[in-house]
Design a protein around this motif. Sequence first.
Motif, PDB file in Angstrom:
ATOM      1  N   GLU A   1       0.579  -1.290  -0.440  1.00 33.06           N
ATOM      2  CA  GLU A   1       0.357  -0.098  -0.084  1.00 33.06           C
ATOM      3  C   GLU A   1       0.694   1.046  -0.016  1.00 33.06           C
ATOM      4  OE1 GLU A   1      -3.552  -0.809   1.923  1.00 33.06           O
ATOM      5  OE2 GLU A   1      -2.613  -1.350   3.800  1.00 33.06           O
TER       6      GLU A   1
ATOM      7  N   SER B   1       2.929   6.211   4.152  1.00 35.07           N
ATOM      8  CA  SER B   1       4.232   6.736   4.258  1.00 35.07           C
ATOM      9  C   SER B   1       4.288   5.661   5.823  1.00 35.07           C
ATOM     10  CB  SER B   1       3.776   7.909   5.195  1.00 35.07           C
ATOM     11  OG  SER B   1       2.982   7.831   6.599  1.00 35.07           O
ATOM     12  N   GLY B   2       5.871   5.653   5.412  1.00 38.92           N
ATOM     13  CA  GLY B   2       6.338   4.461   6.775  1.00 38.92           C
ATOM     14  C   GLY B   2       6.197   2.585   6.026  1.00 38.92           C
TER      15      GLY B   2
ATOM     16  N   SER C   1      10.316   2.143   5.783  1.00 34.32           N
ATOM     17  CA  SER C   1      10.642   1.644   6.757  1.00 34.32           C
ATOM     18  C   SER C   1       9.746   0.931   7.315  1.00 34.32           C
ATOM     19  CB  SER C   1      10.182   3.134   7.400  1.00 34.32           C
ATOM     20  OG  SER C   1      10.672   3.203   8.782  1.00 34.32           O
ATOM     21  N   ARG C   2       8.461  -0.025   7.192  1.00 34.86           N
ATOM     22  CA  ARG C   2       8.440  -0.863   7.850  1.00 34.86           C
ATOM     23  C   ARG C   2       8.742  -2.301   6.701  1.00 34.86           C
ATOM     24  NH1 ARG C   2       3.879  -0.194  11.061  1.00 34.86           N
ATOM     25  NH2 ARG C   2       2.699   1.713  10.552  1.00 34.86           N
TER      26      ARG C   2
ATOM     27  N   VAL D   1      -1.005   1.861  -4.678  1.00 33.26           N
ATOM     28  CA  VAL D   1      -0.415   0.874  -4.505  1.00 33.26           C
ATOM     29  C   VAL D   1       1.013   0.922  -5.111  1.00 33.26           C
ATOM     30  CG1 VAL D   1       0.244  -1.272  -5.643  1.00 33.26           C
ATOM     31  CG2 VAL D   1      -2.436  -1.055  -4.859  1.00 33.26           C
TER      32      VAL D   1
ATOM     33  N   GLN E   1       7.302 -13.215   6.932  1.00 32.36           N
ATOM     34  CA  GLN E   1       7.486 -12.294   7.495  1.00 32.36           C
ATOM     35  C   GLN E   1       6.436 -10.818   7.002  1.00 32.36           C
ATOM     36  OE1 GLN E   1       8.224 -12.023  10.789  1.00 32.36           O
ATOM     37  NE2 GLN E   1       9.136 -13.410  11.248  1.00 32.36           N
TER      38      GLN E   1
ATOM     39  N   LYS F   1       3.347 -11.004   6.728  1.00 32.53           N
ATOM     40  CA  LYS F   1       2.872 -10.385   7.861  1.00 32.53           C
ATOM     41  C   LYS F   1       2.223  -8.444   8.245  1.00 32.53           C
ATOM     42  CE  LYS F   1       2.901 -11.610  12.285  1.00 32.53           C
ATOM     43  NZ  LYS F   1       4.102 -12.295  14.028  1.00 32.53           N
TER      44      LYS F   1
ATOM     45  N   ILE G   1       1.257  -5.470   7.713  1.00 30.43           N
ATOM     46  CA  ILE G   1      -0.213  -4.975   7.728  1.00 30.43           C
ATOM     47  C   ILE G   1       0.173  -4.607   6.160  1.00 30.43           C
ATOM     48  CG2 ILE G   1      -1.786  -3.799   8.239  1.00 30.43           C
ATOM     49  CD1 ILE G   1      -1.827  -5.810  10.014  1.00 30.43           C
ATOM     50  N   ASN G   2       0.761  -3.797   5.398  1.00 24.89           N
ATOM     51  CA  ASN G   2       0.807  -2.307   4.601  1.00 24.89           C
ATOM     52  C   ASN G   2       1.310  -3.937   2.883  1.00 24.89           C
ATOM     53  OD1 ASN G   2       1.676  -0.055   6.798  1.00 24.89           O
ATOM     54  ND2 ASN G   2      -0.587  -0.423   5.615  1.00 24.89           N
ATOM     55  N   ILE G   3       1.671  -4.784   3.472  1.00 29.52           N
ATOM     56  CA  ILE G   3       2.614  -5.648   1.944  1.00 29.52           C
ATOM     57  C   ILE G   3       1.109  -6.191   1.730  1.00 29.52           C
ATOM     58  CG2 ILE G   3       2.935  -7.762   1.544  1.00 29.52           C
ATOM     59  CD1 ILE G   3       5.607  -5.817   2.951  1.00 29.52           C
ATOM     60  N   ILE G   4       0.259  -6.058   0.014  1.00 25.66           N
ATOM     61  CA  ILE G   4      -0.763  -6.696  -0.504  1.00 25.66           C
ATOM     62  C   ILE G   4       0.016  -7.706  -0.924  1.00 25.66           C
ATOM     63  CG2 ILE G   4      -2.210  -6.820  -2.289  1.00 25.66           C
ATOM     64  CD1 ILE G   4      -1.618  -3.464  -1.717  1.00 25.66           C
TER      65      ILE G   4
END
Lengths: 162, 564
Positions: A10, A13-14, A17-18, A43, A63, A66, A68-71
């Motif tokens: 997604e 922002s951030g 970094s995640r 996207v 990982q 896991k 949340i923002n990864i599609i």
Amino acid sequence: MRHTLSILVENKSGVLSRVAGLFSGRGFNIESLSVAETIDPMVSHMTIVTRGNDQILEQITKQLNKLINIIKVVDFINGDFVDREIALVKVSVNDSNRSELLSIIDIFRGKVVDISLDSYVIEITGDEDKIKAIITLLKPMGIKEVTRTGTVAMSRGSKTKN
Amino acid sequence: MRLKGAQILLETLVREKTEVVFGYPGGAVIDIYHELPNYPSLKHVLVRHEQGAVHAADGYARASGKVGVCLVTSGPGATNTVTGIATACMDSIPLVVFTGQVPTMLIGNDSFQEADIVGITRPCTKHNYLVKDVEELAQTVKEAFYIAETGRPGPVLVDLPKDVMNAFCEYRYPSVVKLRSYNPTIKGHTGQIKRIMAEILKAEKPVLYAGGGVISSNGSKELISLARKLSIPVTTTLMGLGAFPEDDDDLSLGMLGMHGAYRANMAATNCDLLIAVGARFDDRVTGKIDEFAALAKIIHIDIDPTSISKNVQVDIPIVGDVKATLKHMLEVFEKEDRKEDWGEVRKDWLQQINEWKNTYPLEYVQKDVIKPQFIVEKFSEATKGEAIITTEVGQNQMWTAQYFKFIKPRTFLTSGGLGTMGYGLPAAIGAQIAFPGRVVIDIAGDGSIQMNIQELATAVQYKLPIKIAILNNGYLGMVRQWQELFYQKRYSNTVMDIVPDFVKLAEAYGILGLRATEPKEVVSVIEKALSTPGPVIMDFVVEPEEGVYPMVPAGAPINKMLLV
């Protein structure tokens, strides 16, 4: 073993970094990373080149999923993908090496994108081996600077990640 | 309905069925606190330190199964929550932590009481948010609760800039959450479940290894019925204590691992099938990893795919909710049962376990000085498994895990993964808030009780009758034990001979303080404490150099235990 991961995230922002934090926090390695928006501005697409055995890659993939923002995460392990990288190389140039330099650029289908009295900036596109090869050839002429984009990759054929 | 950010936040909390908020006010959240009295259904518990707020919310969540909620200010208020958040993250506890933040136009300017708490907590939350626009607030809060309590639960942090709390927008409670990139698998794969049942039916020496996932999925009932129907012995992890009744003498093995029971470690080492249920093969459980259950086929049921094959290679994995998966397994079993007498089939295996149990039972010898294990046993007897027990971390925690007979889930609250000293007292506060009528006991050490002792004032303020039992040995006992065994008894900085007089300390807070110095006083102190309506501190002066045994030295296989 080297793996090229193609990741849809997604565009928030951030997120970078995640992803980067996950690799550093769990002791995984990033060899290269590139990221930009896809055709859908919500996207983004990341390409990460990493190294590890099957168990490590399984963990990395899980990982990442896991977060949340990864599609979607795809590990391009087989040859059914294309990958490219752009390098800009600033090389010293003088009367004695100019013609050899131009012929190397020609052979590698590169482009001279900036010229000054004593230097060229060369743009070269290809997979990692090709970039490495031209850098090896240019080194003796005096490379002043190299900037590389990192790999971007896409599956072959009509398959898409969406 | 046009509402202010602060009102939207509180309104949404009410709609998410939040009953209690553990918090501490400050400049960045003053607008939220200003609105709070207008929402009387939200009970606010004012703690004395933000770490206490998070542990209290965590204790509330573990005891009740609901999401724990915290509200703290920006900067130091936010950074003080980090240990609590990391504790909850390691143990998969659902929390939503709201932190104040400086106004959006000041973010990044090193403003007064500014901290990049979203950056700081990124690796120790399940997810976190910075809300930059009041229009996104309601949706974000809804998502935070959804993410915290679904899948593998965990803490979610929501950072709230002050100007967003003062901005207005049209409020509509978002009735649904749709996250394209988050979809936990609940139902385990049917084919895998059939394979698992086939393995279980043909195993000769199976062991169920149950972790915290059984408790967080409320799957205890299913675990018990699977174990009893098929006569499979059950060992639990520290986080799994209470998932299987320890008064089941035939099938309960107790805890396994570094301080596990002899029989549990021997059974895990010698089994031919290990069924891991909501457990994650933590290094404190497995010891030397290549020798852990080396003879066994391993089945692993877990809702989190990353737990599977992270530490050990698994033969049959199932990703799914523990309760749903166990239920499904029972259904398959009912269909395929060969109507065997499983007690008879497993007779040799259960007999072998019983022999291990009799060879080296958990034991201690008490003479003139109080043994800490004795105190734990007496608490266990006095409360008959009905109490909620919290612990601090160290020897107090391990003795409680070994000697207290847990028979119900959600009765043992302890910081397992992170090992956070100072957890027990605030967690007891949270548990007592969740269940005002139940007995809540914090079994503490003299070292760790001092790490969040300020929360005594919170207990007094809200008239919470928590009982604090300090096993006072004058040492940081677990580290001292390591120094005794592996560091030539050089007790570097583990002697803590200056501690407050805990009885006087109790009196200073206006509560009852009791002390026992001899074994014969223990029971009367416990009885007196349990029959006192308010909070009580019990100072038990115990054997200073008592150790926790069995003990598996770090890096050794778990069947190589030091027994005394």
